[in-house]
Write a protein that holds these residues in place. Structure first.
Motif, mmCIF file in Angstrom:
data_model
loop_
_atom_site.group_PDB
_atom_site.id
_atom_site.type_symbol
_atom_site.label_atom_id
_atom_site.label_comp_id
_atom_site.label_asym_id
_atom_site.label_seq_id
_atom_site.Cartn_x
_atom_site.Cartn_y
_atom_site.Cartn_z
ATOM 1 N N GLU A 20 -8.589 1.328 -2.270
ATOM 2 C CA GLU A 20 -8.382 0.099 -1.491
ATOM 3 C C GLU A 20 -8.113 -1.036 -2.456
ATOM 4 N N GLY A 21 -7.098 -1.837 -2.206
ATOM 5 C CA GLY A 21 -6.896 -3.039 -3.014
ATOM 6 C C GLY A 21 -5.445 -3.246 -3.399
ATOM 7 N N ARG A 60 -5.856 2.379 1.464
ATOM 8 C CA ARG A 60 -4.925 1.291 1.786
ATOM 9 C C ARG A 60 -4.687 0.483 0.512
ATOM 10 N N VAL A 61 -3.462 0.506 0.023
ATOM 11 C CA VAL A 61 -3.168 -0.118 -1.270
ATOM 12 C C VAL A 61 -1.879 -0.920 -1.168
ATOM 13 N N GLU A 80 2.974 -2.149 0.955
ATOM 14 C CA GLU A 80 1.587 -1.856 1.320
ATOM 15 C C GLU A 80 1.553 -0.539 2.089
ATOM 16 N N LEU A 81 0.670 0.323 1.664
ATOM 17 C CA LEU A 81 0.526 1.624 2.342
ATOM 18 C C LEU A 81 -0.869 1.708 2.939
ATOM 19 N N ASP A 82 -0.921 2.111 4.215
ATOM 20 C CA ASP A 82 -2.219 2.224 4.886
ATOM 21 C C ASP A 82 -2.296 3.588 5.579
ATOM 22 N N LEU A 108 1.083 4.813 -4.764
ATOM 23 C CA LEU A 108 1.175 4.944 -3.303
ATOM 24 C C LEU A 108 0.746 6.345 -2.865
ATOM 25 N N ILE A 109 1.154 7.354 -3.623
ATOM 26 C CA ILE A 109 0.765 8.729 -3.275
ATOM 27 C C ILE A 109 -0.754 8.888 -3.421
ATOM 28 N N ALA A 110 -1.312 8.291 -4.481
ATOM 29 C CA ALA A 110 -2.769 8.371 -4.679
ATOM 30 C C ALA A 110 -3.489 7.725 -3.496
#
Ligand code: EPU
Length: 421
Positions: free
Chosen positions: A13-14, A250-251, A283-285, A241-243
């Protein structure tokens, strides 16, 4: 040799900032050999490969001045010799990128022949053939490429037999100072090739068509210095993003170029990620959900990048369903698979394809990194594992990921570096 110690099970997250692209910075630094004037390169990532390229330039007598912002001014007016020795080439194959610039500017170069590496045999025959077409005499003897040209290289119509990134870059750099027009057909379309062409044009070159498979270079008499900021690293962007997706987190990644990641973002959406994209951020959630398995096939840009294949294998290893991953660029890029299976993954290698049947969770284990992107994939596998993982031989990761443990820590990961003497 340091190790990374990971205690898995945390959703990332972050926000993090993406560094400059290694594979753009390396050719741009080599381009400094094309001019008498200083080239100032900004947004350089802090990586071993960058240090190696600066060391290589340094051992030729090129002056390098690092300022307080870690921008590097490279001045090749002090050059003393035109050799890239084996000791440096064997640690970094991208050293071959000095061949085209040295040959076109000084009419001579001696570069150790890069050997095979953990991901494939990786010959440089296309680089050599194209430079020969442009009039260079090149011999490969005693493990060295010895090249010379009588007078200027000649602009020619060049057909690359296959798409090669550094091959295209070498020939494009050589063509900038050649006599007449060079047309490179079947050129690589990677964003890093475009970035290099943009830098060369800023230095006074006359290049068009970069980003397409036909690049046209009209030779000019000389290039000059300039300031150039390298593009953001799309592979670093994709890796975080994959991680985030694999850990159901959510990054937000900032200072990146989303348009260079279309194929990767589409696979992440297929995996169930919710994406928001701005001009220079993504941003990926995952909204806490388990990813769905995806199938993909690597190929030159704009198709799915080989440099992101191992990381997707880690994602599929814990996804719902079965995904197939086919590698078409390198012949031996599945070394991470055996390590992931030791962590409880269910992955079968069938020729140049891996079939990945997702499991609920991996189990931490001591594993060994074999190349740069394989290391990144094992770190992702560690992040989604129950209990502890140690990743050995992480000098590979330091070649291509800036401060990876600090960045992951800032996203909440429990990861630390253990110095080993
Ligand atoms: N190939 C030949 N002959 C040649 C050149 C290439 O047969 O003369 C083959 C290679 O063996 C390979 C394929 O063509 O099977 C493509 O290789 P390419 O030349 O495009 O790779 P590269 O230029 O050596 C760059 C990146 C790699 C990235 C590849 C593919 C740099 C410094 N390196 O390598 O990055 O995987 O393109 O996109 O730009 C990494 O960053 O981890 C990395 C390996």
């Amino acid at each position: 040799m340091d190790r990374l110690h990971i205690t898995g099970g945390v959703s990332l997250e972050g926000e993090i900032r993406i560094a400059g692209a290694k594979n753009s910075a390396l050719p741009v630094l080599a381009a400094s050999l094309l001019t008498q004037e200083p080239l100032k390169v900004c947004n350089l990532p802090h990586l071993f490969d960058i240090t190696t390229m600066l060391e290589l330039l340094g051992c030729m007598g090129v002056q390098r001045i690092v300022d307080e912002k870690m921008n590097v001014q490279v001045d090749s007016s002090t050059i003393e010799n035109l050799n890239a020795p084996y000791e440096l080439v064997r640690t970094m194959r991208a050293s071959i990128l000095v061949l085209g610039p040295l040959l076109t500017r000084y009419g001579r170069a001696e570069v150790a022949l890069p050997g095979g590496c953990a991901i494939g045999s990786r010959p440089v025959n296309q680089h050599i053939a194209a430079l020969r077409t442009m009039g260079a005499s090149i011999e490969v003897e005693n493990g060295y490429i010895r090249a010379h040209a009588d007078g200027k290289l000649k602009g020619k119509h060049i057909f690359m037999d296959l798409v090669t990134v550094t091959g295209t870059e070498n020939v494009m750099m050589a063509a900038t100072l050649a006599e007449g027009q060079t047309i490179i057909e079947n050129a690589a379309r990677e964003p890093e090739v475009i970035d290099l062409a943009t830098c060369l044009n800023k230095m006074g070159a006359d290049i068009t068509g970069h980003g397409s498979d036909t690049i046209v270079v009209n030779g000019v008499d000389e290039l000059h210095g300039c300031d150039f900021a390298v593009m953001p690293d799309r592979i670093e962007t994709g890796t975080y993003l994959i991680a985030a997706a694999a850990t159901r987190g959510r990054v937000k990644v900032k200072d990146t170029q989303p348009h260079t990641l279309d194929s990767v973002l589409s696979k992440l959406e297929q995996a169930g990620a919710v994406l928001r994209v701005g001009a220079d951020w993504i941003e990926l959630d995952m909204r806490g959900r388990r990813p769905r398995a995806v199938s993909l096939r690597t190929a030159p840009y704009p198709a799915f990048p080989t440099d992101m294949q191992a990381q997707f294998t880690a994602l599929n290893a814990v996804a719902a369903g079965i995904g197939s991953i086919t590698e078409t660029v390198f012949e031996n890029r599945f070394m991470h698979v055996h390590e992931m299976n030791r962590m409880g993954a269910n992955i079968r290698v069938e020729g140049n394809t891996v079939m990945v049947e997702g499991v609920e969770r991996l189990n931490g284990a001591p594993v060994m990194a074999t190349d740069l992107r394989a290391s990144a994939s094992l770190i992702i596998a560690g992040l989604v594992s129950e209990n502890e993982t140690t990743v050995d031989r992480i000098y590979h990761i330091d070649r291509g990921y800036e401060c990876i443990e600090e960045k992951l820590q800032s996203l909440g990961a429990r990861i630390s570096r253990i110095p080993v003497r």
